[in-house]
Design an enzyme around this catalytic site. Structure first.
Site, PDB file in Angstrom:
ATOM      1  CB  CYS A 176       3.839  14.581  -9.440  1.00 53.50           C
ATOM      2  SG  CYS A 176       2.896  14.860 -10.813  1.00 53.50           S
ATOM      3  CG  HIS A 218      -1.917  -1.122   0.961  1.00 51.78           C
ATOM      4  ND1 HIS A 218      -2.590  -1.457   2.190  1.00 51.78           N
ATOM      5  CD2 HIS A 218      -2.272  -1.871  -0.064  1.00 51.78           C
ATOM      6  CE1 HIS A 218      -3.476  -2.346   1.781  1.00 51.78           C
ATOM      7  NE2 HIS A 218      -3.390  -2.592   0.557  1.00 51.78           N
TER       8      HIS A 218
HETATM    9  P1  OAD Z   1      -7.091  -3.222  10.640  1.00 54.83           P
HETATM   10  O1  OAD Z   1      -7.218  -2.032  11.426  1.00 54.83           O
HETATM   11  O2  OAD Z   1      -8.093  -3.617   9.496  1.00 54.83           O
HETATM   12  O3  OAD Z   1      -6.702  -4.486  11.541  1.00 54.83           O
HETATM   13  C1  OAD Z   1      -5.713  -4.336  12.246  1.00 54.83           C
HETATM   14  C2  OAD Z   1      -5.754  -5.620  13.173  1.00 54.83           C
HETATM   15  O4  OAD Z   1      -4.757  -5.858  14.253  1.00 54.83           O
HETATM   16  C3  OAD Z   1      -6.942  -5.671  13.888  1.00 54.83           C
HETATM   17  O5  OAD Z   1      -7.810  -6.728  13.866  1.00 54.83           O
HETATM   18  C4  OAD Z   1      -6.668  -5.737  15.382  1.00 54.83           C
HETATM   19  O6  OAD Z   1      -7.536  -6.246  16.315  1.00 54.83           O
HETATM   20  C5  OAD Z   1      -5.383  -5.955  15.435  1.00 54.83           C
HETATM   21  N1  OAD Z   1      -4.458  -5.538  16.372  1.00 54.83           N
HETATM   22  C6  OAD Z   1      -4.244  -4.229  16.697  1.00 54.83           C
HETATM   23  N2  OAD Z   1      -3.097  -4.082  17.570  1.00 54.83           N
HETATM   24  C7  OAD Z   1      -2.686  -5.377  18.063  1.00 54.83           C
HETATM   25  C8  OAD Z   1      -1.745  -5.796  18.854  1.00 54.83           C
HETATM   26  N3  OAD Z   1      -0.875  -5.042  19.836  1.00 54.83           N
HETATM   27  N4  OAD Z   1      -1.575  -7.062  18.964  1.00 54.83           N
HETATM   28  C9  OAD Z   1      -2.355  -8.172  18.392  1.00 54.83           C
HETATM   29  N5  OAD Z   1      -3.303  -7.376  17.337  1.00 54.83           N
HETATM   30  C10 OAD Z   1      -3.534  -6.173  17.360  1.00 54.83           C
HETATM   31  O7  OAD Z   1      -5.576  -2.866   9.581  1.00 54.83           O
HETATM   32  P2  OAD Z   1      -4.991  -3.763   8.431  1.00 54.83           P
HETATM   33  O8  OAD Z   1      -5.508  -4.957   8.240  1.00 54.83           O
HETATM   34  O9  OAD Z   1      -3.681  -3.483   8.356  1.00 54.83           O
HETATM   35  O10 OAD Z   1      -5.206   0.397   3.432  1.00 54.83           O
HETATM   36  O11 OAD Z   1      -5.934  -2.853   7.342  1.00 54.83           O
HETATM   37  C11 OAD Z   1      -5.742  -3.050   6.040  1.00 54.83           C
HETATM   38  C12 OAD Z   1      -5.650  -1.919   4.919  1.00 54.83           C
HETATM   39  O12 OAD Z   1      -6.817  -1.135   5.494  1.00 54.83           O
HETATM   40  C13 OAD Z   1      -4.542  -0.963   5.551  1.00 54.83           C
HETATM   41  O13 OAD Z   1      -3.235  -1.299   4.666  1.00 54.83           O
HETATM   42  C14 OAD Z   1      -4.915   0.406   4.998  1.00 54.83           C
HETATM   43  C15 OAD Z   1      -6.516   0.387   5.457  1.00 54.83           C
HETATM   44  O14 OAD Z   1      -7.490   0.749   4.696  1.00 54.83           O
HETATM   45  C16 OAD Z   1      -5.011   1.367   2.700  1.00 54.83           C
HETATM   46  O15 OAD Z   1      -4.794   2.279   3.472  1.00 54.83           O
HETATM   47  C17 OAD Z   1      -4.886   1.329   1.472  1.00 54.83           C
HETATM   48 ZN    ZN Z   2       4.418  16.211 -12.011  1.00 55.12          ZN
END
Ligand code: OAD
Ligand code: ZN
Length: 247
Positions: free
Chosen positions: A127, A119
Site C-alpha cells: 500500500c 528499482h
Molecule cells: P534496457 O532494456 O534499457 O537495457 C538492457 C541491455 O541489455 C540492452 O542494452 C541490451 O542490448 C542488453 N542485453 C539484452 N540481453 C542481453 C544478453 N543476453 N547479453 C548481453 N546483453 C544483453 O534495461 P535496463 O538497463 O535494465 O526501470 O533498464 C534500466 C531501467 O529502465 C529498468 O530498471 C527499468 C526501466 O525503465 C524501472 O522500471 C524503474
Molecule cells: Zn494502506
C-alpha cells in the site's frame, strides 16, 4: 581474448560489485526494456503520477503485471545469475546492485544482505499510503472478482502497487545508500546487461570509476560509458560468464 582478460580480472577481484540490468534475465525468457521487442517498445511506461491519480491507469498497470506473471512467472535464474552467486560465495563480490525487479538474484541464492534492489521488486505489492504488504495472488483474486478493478488497501484505503519504483517515484533511500557504499568500496565494478541510460542508477558506474575501481561493461550493445571502461565486452552475458568461469 576479451574473456581471458575478464578471467584475470575476476581472479584478482576482492570486493567487487556487480551492477545488473534487464539483459541478465533475457536468457530466462524475460524481455528487457529497450531492445527490439522490449517492454518499453510495446507499452509506454505508466509513471507514478498517472498511477496515483487514475484508477484506470492502476487497472492497466495490474493488467500488465498479471500478463507478465502468466508469461514469465515461472522464470528461473540464468547463467549470469548463477555465475554472480558463485563469485559472491567465493568472496570475490561484496554485493550485487540490481535494477531488476524479477527476483532472480534471490532465486539464485543471493542473500538479502548482499543484494540491493534499486528499482524494487515486482513479486509482491504494498500500500502506497501505509506500507502494508499484499501478495500478488490476493491482489489478483480481488482484481478478477471486481471486473479487473485494482483493489485498495484493506487497512487505510490507499492504492496498492507492486513494490517497484516507477518513473517519477522517489528512489528507495536505503537502497541508494547501500549501493553508494558498495560502489565507494569496490575494487572492480561489473556493469552487466544494462543500457545505462536510466538515472540515478547509471551514476554508479561513473562513481566507481571516479573512486579508482576498474570498470568492466558487459552488454550486447555499446553504452555511453564504454569509453570510460577498462574492459568492454559486447557479447551474450551467459556465454561470457560461462567462458570466463570455466577456463
Ligand atoms: P534496457 O532494456 O534499457 O537495457 C538492457 C541491455 O541489455 C540492452 O542494452 C541490451 O542490448 C542488453 N542485453 C539484452 N540481453 C542481453 C544478453 N543476453 N547479453 C548481453 N546483453 C544483453 O534495461 P535496463 O538497463 O535494465 O526501470 O533498464 C534500466 C531501467 O529502465 C529498468 O530498471 C527499468 C526501466 O525503465 C524501472 O522500471 C524503474
Ligand atoms: Zn494502506
Amino acid at each position: 581474448a576479451a574473456c581471458v582478460d575478464l578471467t584475470d580480472i575476476l581472479a584478482g577481484m576482492r570486493r567487487g560489485v556487480a551492477f545488473t540490468g534487464a539483459g541478465i534475465s533475457t536468457e530466462c525468457g524475460i524481455p528487457d526494456f529497450r531492445s527490439p521487442g522490449g517492454l518499453w517498445t510495446r507499452n509506454r511506461p505508466i509513471d507514478f503520477e498517472a498511477f496515483l491519480t487514475s484508477r484506470e491507469m492502476r487497472n492497466e498497470a495490474w493488467r500488465r503485471r498479471f500478463a507478465m506473471e502468466v508469461a514469465f512467472g515461472g522464470a528461473t535464474p540464468g547463467r549470469g545469475h548463477r555465475a554472480l552467486a558463485r563469485l559472491l560465495e567465493e568472496g570475490r563480490l561484496a554485493g550485487i546492485v540490481t535494477q531488476n525487479i524479477d527476483g532472480l538474484h534471490q532465486a539464485s541464492g543471493v542473500p538479502d544482505d548482499r543484494l540491493v534492489e534499486l528499482h524494487g521488486n515486482s513479486t509482491y505489492a504494498t500500500c502506497l499510503d501505509c506500507g502494508e504488504r499484499y501478495e500478488l495472488g490476493w491482489v489478483r483474486e480481488r482484481f478478477e472478482a471486481r471486473a479487473q478493478t485494482a483493489p485498495d488497501c484493506l487497512d487505510c484505503g490507499g492504492p496498492i502497487k507492486t513494490a517497484t519504483v516507477s518513473f517519477g517515484q522517489p528512489m528507495p533511500g536505503e537502497a541508494m545508500t547501500r549501493a553508494g557504499e558498495l560502489t565507494a568500496a569496490c575494487d572492480v565494478f561489473l556493469a552487466i546487461g544494462s543500457s545505462l541510460v536510466v538515472w540515478p542508477a547509471a551514476g554508479f558506474p561513473v562513481q566507481a570509476k571516479r573512486n579508482g575501481a576498474r570498470l568492466v561493461i558487459i552488454n550486447r550493445e555499446p553504452t555511453e560509458f564504454d569509453d570510460m571502461a577498462d574492459l568492454v565486452i559486447h557479447a551474450d552475458i551467459g556465454d561470457v560468464f560461462e567462458a570466463a568461469t570455466t577456463s
